[in-house]
Design a protein around this motif. Structure first.
Motif, PDB file in Angstrom:
ATOM      1  N   ALA A 196       1.592  28.085 -40.108  1.00 20.67           N
ATOM      2  CA  ALA A 196       1.792  26.867 -39.319  1.00 20.67           C
ATOM      3  C   ALA A 196       1.906  27.327 -38.003  1.00 20.67           C
ATOM      4  CB  ALA A 196       2.909  26.234 -39.714  1.00 20.67           C
ATOM      5  N   ALA A 197       1.562  26.201 -36.781  1.00 19.08           N
ATOM      6  CA  ALA A 197       1.550  26.379 -35.465  1.00 19.08           C
ATOM      7  C   ALA A 197       3.044  26.094 -35.175  1.00 19.08           C
ATOM      8  CB  ALA A 197       0.715  25.520 -34.896  1.00 19.08           C
ATOM      9  N   ILE A 203       6.066  21.250 -29.101  1.00 18.86           N
ATOM     10  CA  ILE A 203       5.823  20.311 -27.825  1.00 18.86           C
ATOM     11  C   ILE A 203       5.518  18.862 -28.365  1.00 18.86           C
ATOM     12  CG2 ILE A 203       4.054  19.984 -26.339  1.00 18.86           C
ATOM     13  CD1 ILE A 203       3.556  22.940 -26.177  1.00 18.86           C
ATOM     14  N   GLU A 204       4.888  18.640 -29.706  1.00 17.91           N
ATOM     15  CA  GLU A 204       4.972  17.466 -30.211  1.00 17.91           C
ATOM     16  C   GLU A 204       6.079  16.780 -30.521  1.00 17.91           C
ATOM     17  OE1 GLU A 204       2.216  17.808 -33.416  1.00 17.91           O
ATOM     18  OE2 GLU A 204       0.490  17.866 -32.087  1.00 17.91           O
ATOM     19  N   SER A 206       9.031  17.515 -28.943  1.00 23.83           N
ATOM     20  CA  SER A 206       9.886  17.180 -27.644  1.00 23.83           C
ATOM     21  C   SER A 206       9.214  15.738 -27.136  1.00 23.83           C
ATOM     22  CB  SER A 206       9.601  18.244 -26.728  1.00 23.83           C
ATOM     23  OG  SER A 206      10.063  19.455 -27.451  1.00 23.83           O
ATOM     24  N   ALA A 207       7.814  15.822 -27.248  1.00 20.10           N
ATOM     25  CA  ALA A 207       7.266  14.447 -26.790  1.00 20.10           C
ATOM     26  C   ALA A 207       7.762  13.084 -27.498  1.00 20.10           C
ATOM     27  CB  ALA A 207       5.628  14.356 -26.871  1.00 20.10           C
ATOM     28  N   ARG A 208       7.958  13.418 -28.805  1.00 23.81           N
ATOM     29  CA  ARG A 208       8.389  12.114 -29.405  1.00 23.81           C
ATOM     30  C   ARG A 208      10.130  11.493 -29.150  1.00 23.81           C
ATOM     31  NH1 ARG A 208       5.597  14.639 -33.691  1.00 23.81           N
ATOM     32  NH2 ARG A 208       7.251  15.410 -34.637  1.00 23.81           N
ATOM     33  N   GLN A 209      10.649  12.727 -28.617  1.00 27.49           N
ATOM     34  CA  GLN A 209      12.276  12.458 -28.396  1.00 27.49           C
ATOM     35  C   GLN A 209      12.623  11.319 -27.229  1.00 27.49           C
ATOM     36  OE1 GLN A 209      14.395  14.032 -29.959  1.00 27.49           O
ATOM     37  NE2 GLN A 209      12.602  14.684 -31.114  1.00 27.49           N
ATOM     38  N   HIS A 210      13.596  10.141 -27.449  1.00 26.39           N
ATOM     39  CA  HIS A 210      13.921   9.381 -26.510  1.00 26.39           C
ATOM     40  C   HIS A 210      15.393   9.869 -25.916  1.00 26.39           C
ATOM     41  CE1 HIS A 210      10.665   6.729 -28.102  1.00 26.39           C
ATOM     42  NE2 HIS A 210      10.879   7.186 -29.335  1.00 26.39           N
ATOM     43  N   TRP A 211      15.897   8.959 -25.133  1.00 32.28           N
ATOM     44  CA  TRP A 211      16.907   9.269 -24.263  1.00 32.28           C
ATOM     45  C   TRP A 211      17.950   9.254 -25.393  1.00 32.28           C
ATOM     46  CZ3 TRP A 211      18.869  11.204 -20.243  1.00 32.28           C
ATOM     47  CH2 TRP A 211      19.984  10.819 -19.729  1.00 32.28           C
ATOM     48  N   GLU A 212      18.890  10.371 -25.414  1.00 37.98           N
ATOM     49  CA  GLU A 212      20.073  10.595 -25.905  1.00 37.98           C
ATOM     50  C   GLU A 212      21.205  10.827 -25.128  1.00 37.98           C
ATOM     51  OE1 GLU A 212      20.185  10.190 -29.022  1.00 37.98           O
ATOM     52  OE2 GLU A 212      18.207  10.047 -29.815  1.00 37.98           O
TER      53      GLU A 212
END
Length: 330
Positions: A196-197, A203-204, A206-212
């Motif tokens: 598994a990578a 990185i993917e 992290s890109a899907r995260q929204h403001w928390e």
């Protein structure tokens, strides 16, 4: 017949002469040269070299012995010497060392009859010399004719390692780990290996995260950490040694620990001192004395100051001396 008797008598006389010679040699004994004799020859020869001085106090107290001194290893046909010397500073150390090698080797060979196998010269102390006003140190007395001597260059102050060094080490390790992970991702992308990578998935994610809500404190902490690292990178480093002589042109440096040992050794030479503890910090030198019996504290303090202050005077920036007298131990 007469010739045979004459030859026999001659052989008998020869054997008798050889026996008498062996008996005479056995009664002569052996010549034994002690290590101490060779050591004294080496010390006396070293003191004949201009620039080598005798040290009975001051910085030679760091080792607890006088200078010069010699450690001798005797062989059956040669001798090896390690010679510890004190020099009057400034002087050309390399040229002085050659002169010491020549003088000591020639003197030991001439007086003991043993050739010099090895001679190690160790400069254990440097004594700053105050030349008369307008006078210059004659370094040419050690140099061969026509030799050009380099000017005396002040040495750089020994300082601590940068405060950012541990952080830089951690970053270096992190970069090595990142390089290994990047190579792993490269092999996965080219289907050389099939696990598994990790980096791509991270990185993917992290890109899907929204403001928390936790992101604001994390950003402030990151800014604070960055400013701290910048400060650690530009922070001036602290000197680890103290200069001898003139601070602007110092070439010899000593550790505060060595200065403390020197002061303690000098204080122990005072009558009535049982034990000594010395602390050298950035502001002062504190000597704590445990007296041996009932003594007058003012007189003991004055004697300790007289013993310690000459050694401290060799520092470019002498620390003020403070002497504390403890209670008498029962």
């Amino acid at each position: 017949m007469a010739d045979g008797t004459s030859e026999a008598d001659g052989a008998t006389r020869q054997l008798t002469a050889d026996a008498d010679l062996d008996e005479e040699r056995s009664t002569r004994g052996q010549l034994i040269i002690k290590d101490r004799a060779v050591s004294r020859i080496a010390v006396a020869a070293a003191l004949q070299v201009p620039g080598v001085v005798r040290q009975r106090g001051g910085l030679s107290r760091l080792t607890g012995r006088d200078l010069p001194r010699a450690e001798v290893s005797m062989g059956t046909e040669s001798v090896a010497v390690t010679l510890y010397i004190a020099v009057a500073w400034p002087c050309p150390i390399a040229l002085l060392s050659r002169e010491v090698h020549r003088e000591v080797g020639d003197r030991i060979a001439a007086l003991s009859g043993l050739p010099m196998d090895q001679l190690h010269v160790v400069v254990a102390a440097a004594v700053p010399t105050a030349a008369p006003e307008g006078a210059e140190v004659d370094s040419q007395q050690f140099a061969p004719p026509g030799a050009a001597l380099a000017p005396l260059v002040p040495s750089r102050a020994p300082i601590t390692r940068p405060a950012a060094a541990p952080v830089a080490l951690l970053f270096a390790c992190a970069l090595l780990v990142l390089a290994v992970l990047t190579g792993r991702e490269f092999l996965i992308a080219h289907e050389v290996i099939a696990p598994a990578a990790w980096l791509r998935n991270s990185i993917e994610w992290s890109a899907r995260q929204h403001w928390e809500p936790w992101m604001a404190p994390a950003a402030v902490a990151a800014v604070f950490a960055g400013l701290t690292l910048i400060f650690m990178a530009v922070k001036p480093r602290i000197r680890t040694h103290l200069p001898l002589g003139d601070a602007g042109s110092a070439v010899v440096w000593v550790r505060p620990t060595d200065v403390a040992r020197m002061c303690s050794a000098q204080a122990r030479t005072v009558a009535g001192v049982r034990s000594v503890q010395t602390i050298v910090d950035g502001k002062r030198t504190t000597v704590r004395i445990s007296p041996d019996g009932e003594v007058a504290a003012p007189a003991l303090e004055s004697a300790v100051r007289d013993a310690v202050e000459p050694g401290l005077a060799t520092l470019a920036t002498p620390r003020p001396l403070r002497v504390r007298i403890g209670k008498v131990r029962g």
